[in-house]
Design a protein around this motif. Structure first.
Motif, short mmCIF file in Angstrom:
data_model
loop_
_atom_site.label_atom_id
_atom_site.label_comp_id
_atom_site.label_asym_id
_atom_site.label_seq_id
_atom_site.Cartn_x
_atom_site.Cartn_y
_atom_site.Cartn_z
N LYS A 1 -21.81 126.86 78.72
CA LYS A 1 -20.39 127.26 78.69
C LYS A 1 -20.06 128.25 77.58
O LYS A 1 -19.07 128.97 77.70
N VAL B 1 -16.40 117.25 71.26
CA VAL B 1 -15.69 117.70 72.45
C VAL B 1 -15.41 116.49 73.32
O VAL B 1 -16.10 115.48 73.23
N THR B 2 -14.38 116.59 74.12
CA THR B 2 -13.96 115.42 74.89
C THR B 2 -13.76 115.78 76.36
O THR B 2 -13.19 116.82 76.67
N ASP B 3 -14.26 114.91 77.23
CA ASP B 3 -14.04 115.06 78.68
C ASP B 3 -13.15 113.92 79.16
O ASP B 3 -13.21 112.81 78.62
N SER C 1 -13.13 118.99 80.91
CA SER C 1 -12.85 119.02 79.46
C SER C 1 -11.37 118.76 79.25
O SER C 1 -10.54 119.17 80.07
N ASN D 1 -8.20 118.46 76.00
CA ASN D 1 -7.95 118.70 74.57
C ASN D 1 -6.90 117.74 74.04
O ASN D 1 -6.35 116.91 74.79
#
Ligand code: AMP
Length: 236
Positions: free
Chosen positions: A104, A119-121, A131, A133
């Motif tokens: 990515k 990072v967060t999904d 993804s 935020n």
């Protein structure tokens, strides 16, 4: 007679309600899957390896001040845990660029990421784990501003503890995915910490010791998982 009631069947674990209020049982099965279930196999002994590693790290993290859902092991693949209301997020900490972040963003495979990134999904098969935020997490009510801060702080602390532990064992912690849940006002680390959810590279040879061996047909998955178990036992 087994009176436990199946609550949830995931890709590699099954969760049961027991007769004890507030306690659940998690069985680590021998199933292994990749690419959202497109690749699927059963490897005898895999569940036990992941259960042992998860149990070890939950206890290690607890000792170091991280609240986890771990209560005890009932047998080599059955973990008794505290019942949580899960937060539908996959929180990923990365120390080295590999996997989706290289696809990515303009990182090169193996590039050190210092300081580490989180990072967060959004965990949702239906939505394809997109993804997410902080603004979206707040807007969707998954966490409060305080909860977001706690999850971030806990994740960084877990990363440091695991990274230092693995370094002693000659393993580089590339990245890992964790999940959290709530009981009362407290946020606990839930789910698992295993070779299915971490990327681990042998520091000397660069060899993968995690699910990438299975994802990309890099060799014998069970022997890679077994090496992690052995190295952990050697550091104790
Ligand atoms: P990726 O985003 O595919 O590069 O994955 C980053 C890290 O999180 C790797 O250690 C993966 O094994 C782990 N990971 C990502 N998604 C999942 C998932 N759905 N279940 C378990 N581990 C995952």
């Amino acid at each position: 007679m087994n009176e436990d009631q199946l609550l949830y069947e995931g890709k590699a674990k099954s969760v049961f309600r027991t007769s004890v209020p507030g306690e659940l049982k998690v069985i680590f099965r021998d199933d292994i899957t990749a690419f959202n279930g497109e690749k699927k196999d059963t490897l005898a002994g895999k569940g036990e390896y992941n259960a042992r590693v998860s149990a070890f790290f939950f206890q290690y993290l607890e000792k170091n001040g991280i609240p986890t859902h771990f209560i005890r092991m009932e047998d080599e693949r059955t973990m008794v845990v505290k019942e949580l209301t899960m937060i539908p997020l996959e929180v990923i900490a990365r120390n080295v660029a590999a996997g989706s972040i290289v696809k990515k963003f303009p990182f090169t495979e193996g590039q050190l990421i210092e300081p580490p990134v989180i990072v967060t999904d959004y965990k949702s098969d239906e939505h394809g784990d997109p993804s997410i935020n902080d603004d979206l997490i707040l807007a969707l009510g998954f966490l409060s501003a305080d909860g977001l801060r706690d999850v971030r702080e806990m994740t960084l602390k877990i990363n440091k503890l695991l990274k230092d532990f693995f370094a002693e064992a000659g393993i580089q912690l590339v990245d890992f995915k964790i999940e959290f849940g709530r009981s009362g006002d407290t946020i606990y680390l839930g789910d698992e910490i295993s070779m299915d959810s971490m990327r681990l590279w042998d520091e000397k040879t660069g060899e993968s010791l995690d699910k990438d061996v299975y994802r990309f047909g890099k060799g014998d998955v069970l022997s890679a998982y077994g090496k992690v178990v052995d190295k952990i036992l050697q550091t104790l």
